[in-house]
Structure formats: structure tokens, C-alpha cells
Design an enzyme around this catalytic site. Structure first.
Site, PDB file in Angstrom:
ATOM      1  N   PHE A 149       0.813  -1.220   0.000  1.00 45.22           N
ATOM      2  CA  PHE A 149       0.000   0.000   0.000  1.00 45.22           C
ATOM      3  C   PHE A 149       0.844   1.268   0.000  1.00 45.22           C
ATOM      4  O   PHE A 149       0.382   2.323  -0.398  1.00 45.22           O
ATOM      5  CB  PHE A 149      -0.923   0.007   1.238  1.00 45.22           C
ATOM      6  CG  PHE A 149      -0.236   0.475   2.490  1.00 45.22           C
ATOM      7  CD1 PHE A 149      -0.141   1.834   2.779  1.00 45.22           C
ATOM      8  CD2 PHE A 149       0.357  -0.422   3.370  1.00 45.22           C
ATOM      9  CE1 PHE A 149       0.523   2.274   3.929  1.00 45.22           C
ATOM     10  CE2 PHE A 149       1.013   0.017   4.513  1.00 45.22           C
ATOM     11  CZ  PHE A 149       1.095   1.374   4.787  1.00 45.22           C
ATOM     12  N   LYS A 173      -1.189  -6.999  -9.235  1.00 49.89           N
ATOM     13  CA  LYS A 173      -2.187  -6.965  -8.158  1.00 49.89           C
ATOM     14  C   LYS A 173      -1.722  -5.935  -7.139  1.00 49.89           C
ATOM     15  O   LYS A 173      -0.905  -6.207  -6.272  1.00 49.89           O
ATOM     16  CB  LYS A 173      -2.343  -8.340  -7.493  1.00 49.89           C
ATOM     17  CG  LYS A 173      -3.640  -8.397  -6.698  1.00 49.89           C
ATOM     18  CD  LYS A 173      -3.565  -9.136  -5.402  1.00 49.89           C
ATOM     19  CE  LYS A 173      -2.856  -8.436  -4.300  1.00 49.89           C
ATOM     20  NZ  LYS A 173      -3.498  -7.216  -3.754  1.00 49.89           N
ATOM     21  N   GLU A 176      -4.951  -3.629  -2.106  1.00 50.04           N
ATOM     22  CA  GLU A 176      -6.382  -3.338  -2.106  1.00 50.04           C
ATOM     23  C   GLU A 176      -6.705  -2.113  -1.239  1.00 50.04           C
ATOM     24  O   GLU A 176      -7.818  -1.613  -1.245  1.00 50.04           O
ATOM     25  CB  GLU A 176      -7.179  -4.567  -1.651  1.00 50.04           C
ATOM     26  CG  GLU A 176      -6.951  -5.038  -0.210  1.00 50.04           C
ATOM     27  CD  GLU A 176      -5.683  -5.890  -0.014  1.00 50.04           C
ATOM     28  OE1 GLU A 176      -4.706  -5.719  -0.773  1.00 50.04           O
ATOM     29  OE2 GLU A 176      -5.688  -6.708   0.930  1.00 50.04           O
ATOM     30  N   ARG A 177      -5.682  -1.612  -0.488  1.00 51.75           N
ATOM     31  CA  ARG A 177      -5.926  -0.426   0.346  1.00 51.75           C
ATOM     32  C   ARG A 177      -5.711   0.865  -0.432  1.00 51.75           C
ATOM     33  O   ARG A 177      -6.303   1.882  -0.123  1.00 51.75           O
ATOM     34  CB  ARG A 177      -5.006  -0.460   1.565  1.00 51.75           C
ATOM     35  CG  ARG A 177      -5.457  -1.499   2.575  1.00 51.75           C
ATOM     36  CD  ARG A 177      -4.475  -1.629   3.709  1.00 51.75           C
ATOM     37  NE  ARG A 177      -3.567  -2.742   3.466  1.00 51.75           N
ATOM     38  CZ  ARG A 177      -2.488  -3.006   4.200  1.00 51.75           C
ATOM     39  NH1 ARG A 177      -2.181  -2.220   5.201  1.00 51.75           N
ATOM     40  NH2 ARG A 177      -1.729  -4.033   3.936  1.00 51.75           N
ATOM     41  N   SER A 226       5.152  -7.095   3.410  1.00 52.36           N
ATOM     42  CA  SER A 226       5.701  -7.440   4.728  1.00 52.36           C
ATOM     43  C   SER A 226       6.444  -8.774   4.669  1.00 52.36           C
ATOM     44  O   SER A 226       6.184  -9.604   3.793  1.00 52.36           O
ATOM     45  CB  SER A 226       4.573  -7.491   5.752  1.00 52.36           C
ATOM     46  OG  SER A 226       3.611  -8.429   5.331  1.00 52.36           O
ATOM     47  N   CYS A 281       9.636   1.630   3.718  1.00 47.11           N
ATOM     48  CA  CYS A 281      10.498   0.495   4.059  1.00 47.11           C
ATOM     49  C   CYS A 281      11.932   0.954   4.252  1.00 47.11           C
ATOM     50  O   CYS A 281      12.759   0.210   4.756  1.00 47.11           O
ATOM     51  CB  CYS A 281      10.432  -0.570   2.988  1.00 47.11           C
ATOM     52  SG  CYS A 281      11.211  -0.060   1.463  1.00 47.11           S
ATOM     53  N   GLU A 384       8.786  -4.431  13.214  1.00 49.06           N
ATOM     54  CA  GLU A 384       8.703  -3.288  12.302  1.00 49.06           C
ATOM     55  C   GLU A 384       7.423  -2.544  12.672  1.00 49.06           C
ATOM     56  O   GLU A 384       6.328  -3.118  12.592  1.00 49.06           O
ATOM     57  CB  GLU A 384       8.616  -3.775  10.846  1.00 49.06           C
ATOM     58  CG  GLU A 384       8.532  -2.628   9.869  1.00 49.06           C
ATOM     59  CD  GLU A 384       8.291  -3.071   8.430  1.00 49.06           C
ATOM     60  OE1 GLU A 384       7.517  -4.012   8.208  1.00 49.06           O
ATOM     61  OE2 GLU A 384       8.871  -2.450   7.527  1.00 49.06           O
TER      62      GLU A 384
HETATM   63  P1  NAD Z   1       1.370  -6.616   3.052  1.00 50.63           P
HETATM   64  O1  NAD Z   1       2.342  -7.731   3.156  1.00 50.63           O
HETATM   65  O2  NAD Z   1       0.229  -6.580   3.993  1.00 50.63           O
HETATM   66  O3  NAD Z   1       0.709  -6.614   1.586  1.00 50.63           O
HETATM   67  C1  NAD Z   1       1.481  -6.638   0.420  1.00 50.63           C
HETATM   68  C2  NAD Z   1       0.703  -7.329  -0.692  1.00 50.63           C
HETATM   69  O4  NAD Z   1       0.428  -8.675  -0.293  1.00 50.63           O
HETATM   70  C3  NAD Z   1      -0.649  -6.686  -0.969  1.00 50.63           C
HETATM   71  O5  NAD Z   1      -0.859  -6.662  -2.355  1.00 50.63           O
HETATM   72  C4  NAD Z   1      -1.625  -7.591  -0.261  1.00 50.63           C
HETATM   73  O6  NAD Z   1      -2.884  -7.658  -0.899  1.00 50.63           O
HETATM   74  C5  NAD Z   1      -0.953  -8.952  -0.322  1.00 50.63           C
HETATM   75  N1  NAD Z   1      -1.284  -9.787   0.846  1.00 50.63           N
HETATM   76  C6  NAD Z   1      -1.576  -9.375   2.100  1.00 50.63           C
HETATM   77  N2  NAD Z   1      -1.806 -10.427   2.897  1.00 50.63           N
HETATM   78  C7  NAD Z   1      -1.661 -11.541   2.138  1.00 50.63           C
HETATM   79  C8  NAD Z   1      -1.756 -12.942   2.410  1.00 50.63           C
HETATM   80  N3  NAD Z   1      -2.061 -13.398   3.616  1.00 50.63           N
HETATM   81  N4  NAD Z   1      -1.514 -13.797   1.406  1.00 50.63           N
HETATM   82  C9  NAD Z   1      -1.198 -13.336   0.185  1.00 50.63           C
HETATM   83  N5  NAD Z   1      -1.097 -12.021  -0.130  1.00 50.63           N
HETATM   84  C10 NAD Z   1      -1.318 -11.134   0.833  1.00 50.63           C
HETATM   85  O7  NAD Z   1       2.212  -5.262   3.100  1.00 50.63           O
HETATM   86  P2  NAD Z   1       1.666  -3.770   3.178  1.00 50.63           P
HETATM   87  O8  NAD Z   1       1.136  -3.522   4.556  1.00 50.63           O
HETATM   88  O9  NAD Z   1       0.803  -3.463   2.021  1.00 50.63           O
HETATM   89  O10 NAD Z   1       3.019  -2.946   2.971  1.00 50.63           O
HETATM   90  C11 NAD Z   1       3.874  -2.610   4.033  1.00 50.63           C
HETATM   91  C12 NAD Z   1       5.018  -3.586   4.129  1.00 50.63           C
HETATM   92  O11 NAD Z   1       5.742  -3.612   2.908  1.00 50.63           O
HETATM   93  C13 NAD Z   1       6.037  -3.193   5.180  1.00 50.63           C
HETATM   94  O12 NAD Z   1       6.454  -4.350   5.852  1.00 50.63           O
HETATM   95  C14 NAD Z   1       7.169  -2.594   4.377  1.00 50.63           C
HETATM   96  O13 NAD Z   1       8.430  -2.636   4.999  1.00 50.63           O
HETATM   97  C15 NAD Z   1       7.137  -3.439   3.161  1.00 50.63           C
HETATM   98  N6  NAD Z   1       7.791  -2.792   2.024  1.00 50.63           N
HETATM   99  C16 NAD Z   1       8.970  -3.313   1.604  1.00 50.63           C
HETATM  100  C17 NAD Z   1       9.641  -2.719   0.547  1.00 50.63           C
HETATM  101  C18 NAD Z   1      10.936  -3.300   0.041  1.00 50.63           C
HETATM  102  O14 NAD Z   1      11.310  -2.990  -1.081  1.00 50.63           O
HETATM  103  N7  NAD Z   1      11.604  -4.114   0.818  1.00 50.63           N
HETATM  104  C19 NAD Z   1       9.092  -1.592  -0.076  1.00 50.63           C
HETATM  105  C20 NAD Z   1       7.870  -1.089   0.399  1.00 50.63           C
HETATM  106  C21 NAD Z   1       7.222  -1.706   1.443  1.00 50.63           C
END
Ligand code: NAD
Length: 499
Positions: A149, A173, A176-177, A226, A281, A384
Site C-alpha cells: 500500500f 495486483k 487493495e488499500r 511485509s 520500508c 517493524e
Molecule cells: P502486506 O504484506 O500486507 O501486503 C502486500 C501485498 O500482499 C498486498 O498486495 C496484499 O494484498 C498482499 N497480501 C496481504 N496479505 C496476504 C496474504 N495473507 N496472502 C497473500 N497475499 C497477501 O504489506 P503492506 O502492509 O501493504 O506494505 C507494508 C510492508 O511492505 C512493510 O512491511 C514494508 O516494509 C514493506 N515494504 C517493503 C519494501 C521493500 O522494497 N523491501 C518496499 C515497500 C514496502
């Protein structure tokens, strides 16, 4: 209340699952829209259509594909303000931050304008008698991008631009937020000349993600989010024979040596710790001063800076420092972690839990929170937080500070502030973290380098964007060819090794 749609074969298409995710206005707390959550059948249909489109797209020569990127880049610039408005409305970040988000994605698009050079193969003339060898990079076919998101423009562009420029079709994909920005980008790509079906945008949650992971046509999955989800997706994608690169969470430390420019270090910590409400991140979430004097001085310098921070909705003006968190769940989680920090004995120098803004009492705001005397056992250190919370862990010497960074499970970014080149070089060489800043708090590499964390911040062996992205989205084929010789070749004598 708006309902967004999927983007399939160049058109907005209504979701059929009957399941939706709420899209909040984080500043007011209202649910302002809904995103359809795709069924596996909808996902599979998007993939099948992408596979058809990809066959033709792969035949378009690389220079023409690069021209689509050029036009896309120009359109992004033209529509910058509209994109930023849509992005901020769902994410809550300030407009300058939203434009930064778009700009950092645009820079990757710009590098993809040079895709033909990145896609060149290798050639060896006369590897044996009449034998030449060459290698070529071919697109994988249909690939998937699953994005978080917090950068609704930048990360989709990191994924789609190199994948498409290399001749693949992408099923994206987005989160969704914050899903609307990706749809605008898809429309701009169409206007730039991308054939329909080469980029499909499918909204969804775990159900759609699992369908991606199990779909046999999809050849590669690029994920950002994450760590637990990154690890899960990496495992399932790989066991299904796909290429995967999955980037996860972070806990980025900044070491401050006693000889550092303290004013600049304090500026950096406040900007990198609280900017974008800590939802980056590459945010600095741990300050690691070396020596008690350095630690005391930093707190003294940070407090007045923190008091000056302007927290508010993106609509309040360009000078806001940061906005609300993305959802009520995110806000409650961050407040819960702040409470745990106090319970576990950290010193709350500032506590943002009671932050409230007139007219926006239901928004998901948390004020800047600075903790001192944090220890590695505390939850605020181990987790985190992804909120405007900066933890200071005091250390006695450089080796102790370095060990703290090295022992952390995450390895996305880190920084050191010092006037000593020898220490800086030692740090850059020894630290087990993917991106390192020296007197630079958020060392996101420029788009012609690559981006990737180590340890639990990244699974897979290639980084995002830059040359690595072209390696990830292509596979190498090597041809050994022989043409039998019937022509007399000059009078050169055959090479005889010496001795
Ligand atoms: P998230 O893991 O909740 O979601 C990321 C994606 O995964 C979304 O598209 C979501 O729909 C999908 N998703 C969520 N739960 C799922 C599940 N149980 N099974 C399959 N898919 C699922 O992450 P977020 O809250 O959207 O983003 C924040 C996180 O992303 C933080 O941990 C941040 O550090 C990380 N991030 C990392 C980088 C990097 O390059 N390392 C860059 C930006 C953000």
C-alpha cells in the site's frame, strides 16, 4: 462512495466476486470506496488474455517497446498532479510525498527507455573452427507483480516497466488499500501505445494472490510487502517452479558517531524517522548513538525539531510534514506498540498517541513518538512498527553499534553519520545490509542501480529495477552454431601453442 474496477484488456471491468475491500480516506476515517476482490477464475481469465497479448508484444522490436516507455514517461509528467491527488486521497501522504512517490517510479520508467541496450545478448566469433556462440535474452511470458500500500505509484512502476519493456505481459495486483493509482497508470500506458492485455490490473486479497502463485502460465512473481507474506509467497512460487523475488519489511538503523555533524544528524533522523508517517520500508526506525554524550545531545536537538513537525491531511497544504496512517488497524497497531514500549521500560520522550486534529478527529493520525533507552528485547525494537516512531538504542562504541545492526533480522537499509572516512569505509564494507548511506539517511539507490535488502528484507537473488530487473524478467538462451567451411581461407598458418 466509489467502486473501482479491474483493468482487463484495456478496459475497466466490474468485479464479479461480490467481495470487496474498504478503501478509507485516512484523514477523515471514512470508508470512501470499495475495491473488488478477484476470484481465482477472474485471475485466471486475466492471465489467459495476457498470454495472448504477450505473444504479439514479444515480437515488437525492443526500440518500439522503449518508445512506449518514452511516451508513458511524458504522460506521467503531464498528469503528475492528478496522479498525486488520487494517490494521497487513498494513502493519506502529503502531496509533495505523493509526487516523490510518482517521481521515483518515473525514474525507473526512464531507465526502461534504454531497454534495447539492456536486452542485448553476447557474441563470440569463432569459438571453434567455424563455430560462433551467441546468447539472447528472451521474455519469460506472463509475469505477476504484487505490491504494497505504501508506494501506490512507485512500486507498481518498478515492477511493470522493466517487465513490459523486456517483452513480457504483466498481471499486477496492487494493494487493495490504495488501488486507484495503478488503474490510472494502466490508462496512461494504454494512451502511450501499449497494446491491450499486456498490462492487466486485478485487485484482490490472499485468494487472488494464491491464484497467481498456482497459475501455471505465470512464469515469475515480483512481490513487495511485509516479511511474513514475502516469505510465504517466495516459498509457494518457487515450489510451483516460478521465478520469485520477494522484498519484505525492515528495521533500518542509523549509527551516529560522536564526531558526526549533530545538527545534520538530528535533521536526518527526524526526516527519515517521521516522514511519510514512518510508512516507508527505508524509514530510519532506530537511532544508534555511540556514547552517552552523543545520545543526550541528539535528544536535545531532536525534540524542538519534532515539536515543529506539521501533521495533517494532504489537503491542508504543501507544507505538511506527514499525514495519517493508512487504516484504523494500522493506527491501532502502532498505538499498541507505543504502549508496549512504555510498559517494557523505554523512555517516551514524545508520545503521539493522543494526537488529535480539529475537524479530523476520526482520522488515523498518530503524532511523532520518540523513545530513548530502548533495548533489543523490547517489542518496539524487534517489530517493524511502520509508523511515526523512532527508537534510540544507546551504545558505548562503534563495534557494539555495528553488532546491533548486524544481529538484526532485517537488512534493508542502514546509515552512518560520521566525519571519519575510515569508520565509514569499514561500515560500508562489513555491514550485512543491502543499501547503505554515509551521511545520507535514506539511501534508496538511483534507478540505474538496483534496490534490494538482505536477510529477512529480501528473498530471491536479484534486486529490483536497474540491470537486475532485466535479468529477472528475461531468460538467457545460448546458441552454439557451426557453419561448415567450404571456402579457402587466406594463407594464415594455423595457430600453434608455444612449446
Ligand atoms: P502486506 O504484506 O500486507 O501486503 C502486500 C501485498 O500482499 C498486498 O498486495 C496484499 O494484498 C498482499 N497480501 C496481504 N496479505 C496476504 C496474504 N495473507 N496472502 C497473500 N497475499 C497477501 O504489506 P503492506 O502492509 O501493504 O506494505 C507494508 C510492508 O511492505 C512493510 O512491511 C514494508 O516494509 C514493506 N515494504 C517493503 C519494501 C521493500 O522494497 N523491501 C518496499 C515497500 C514496502
Amino acid at each position: 462512495m466509489y467502486e473501482i474496477e479491474h483493468w482487463i484488456n484495456g478496459k475497466r471491468v466490474k468485479g464479479t466476486s461480490g467481495r470487496f475491500a474498504d478503501i478509507y480516506n485516512p484523514a477523515t476515517g471514512e470508508v470512501q470506496g470499495k475495491a473488488p476482490l478477484a476470484t481465482p477464475a477472474e485471475l485466471d481469465d486475466a492471465v489467459a488474455k495476457a498470454a495472448q497479448a504477450q505473444k504479439l508484444w514479444a515480437k515488437v522490436n525492443p526500440q518500439r517497446r522503449a518508445r512506449v516507455m518514452m511516451k508513458f514517461g511524458a504522460l506521467i509528467n503531464e498528469h503528475m498532479d492528478r496522479l498525486a491527488q488520487v494517490l494521497s486521497r487513498e494513502h493519506g501522504k502529503t502531496l509533495p510525498d505523493a509526487r516523490g512517490d510518482i517521481q521515483r517510479g518515473l525514474e525507473v520508467v526512464e531507465v526502461c527507455m534504454g531497454a534495447p541496450a539492456m536486452l542485448k545478448g553476447e557474441f563470440t566469433d569463432s569459438g571453434g573452427p567455424g563455430i560462433d556462440l551467441y546468447s539472447m535474452r528472451q521474455p519469460l511470458g506472463v509475469v505477476a507483480g504484487i505490491t504494497p500500500f505504501n508506494f501506490p505509484a512507485m512500486i507498481p512502476m518498478w515492477k511493470m516497466s522493466p517487465a513490459i519493456a523486456a517483452g513480457n505481459a504483466m498481471v499486477l495486483k496492487p494493494s487493495e488499500r490504495t488501488p486507484s493509482t495503478a488503474l490510472l497508470l494502466a490508462e496512461l500506458l494504454q494512451e502511450a501505445g501499449l497494446p491491450d492485455g499486456v498490462l492487466q490490473v486485478v485487485h484482490g486479497d490472499k485468494e487472488a494472490v494464491d491464484a497467481i502463485l498456482d497459475n501455471e502460465t505465470i512464469q515469475a512473481v515480483g512481490f513487495v510487502g511485509s516479511t511474513p507474506i514475502a516469505q510465504y509467497i517466495y516459498g509457494r512460487a518457487c515450489s510451483n517452479g516460478k521465478r520469485a523475488q520477494c522484498f519484505g519489511g525492515a528495521k533500518n538503523h542509523m549509527i551516529i558517531m560522536p564526531d558526526a555533524d549533530m545538527e545534520k544528524a538530528a535533521d536526518a533522523l527526524v526526516g527519515a524517522g517521521f516522514g511519510a508517517a514512518g510508512e516507508r520500508c527505508m524509514a530510519i526506525s532506530v537511532a544508534v548513538p555511540v556514547g552517552a554524550e552523543t545520545a543526550d545531545r541528539l535528544v536535545e536537538l531532536m525534540v524542538p525539531r519534532i515539536e515543529k513537525l506539521k501533521v495533517g491531511p494532504y489537503t491542508a497544504g504543501e507544507d505538511m510534514d506527514f499525514g495519517p496512517l493508512v487504516t484504523p488497524m494500522a493506527m491501532e497497531r502502532v498505538k499498541g506498540l507505543i504502549a508496549s514500549g512504555i510498559d517494557q521500560g523505554a523512555t517516551a520522550v514524545t508520545d503521539g498517541r493522543d494526537f488529535s486534529l480539529q475537524g479530523y478527529e476520526n482520522g488515523f493520525f498518530v503524532g511523532p513518538t520518540l523513545f530513548d533507552n530502548v533495548t533489543p528485547e523490547m517489542d518496539i525494537y524487534r517489530e517493524e512498527i511502520f509508523g511515526p516512531v523512532l527508537s534510540q538504542v544507546r551504545t558505548d562504541n562503534y563495534e557494539e553499534a555495528l553488532k546491533l545492526v548486524m544481529d538484526n533480522q532485517y537488512g534493508n537499509g542502514t546509515a552512518i553519520y560520521t566525519a571519519d572516512g575510515e569508520i565509514a569505509r569499514d561500515f560500508a564494507s562489513r555491514v550485512n545490509v543491502g543499501m547503505v548511506g554515509i551521511n545520507f539517511p535514506i539511501p534508496v539507490p538511483l534507478s540505474y542501480y538496483t534496490f534490494g535488502g538482505w536477510k529477512k528484507s529480501g528473498f530471491g537473488d536479484l534486486n529490483q529495477y536497474g540491470p537486475d530487473a532485466f535479468r529477472f524478467y528475461t531468460r538467457t538462451k545460448t546458441v552454439t552454431e557451426r557453419w561448415f567451411q567450404h571456402i579457402e581461407h587466406g594463407t594464415e598458418t594455423a595457430f600453434k601453442p608455444m612449446g
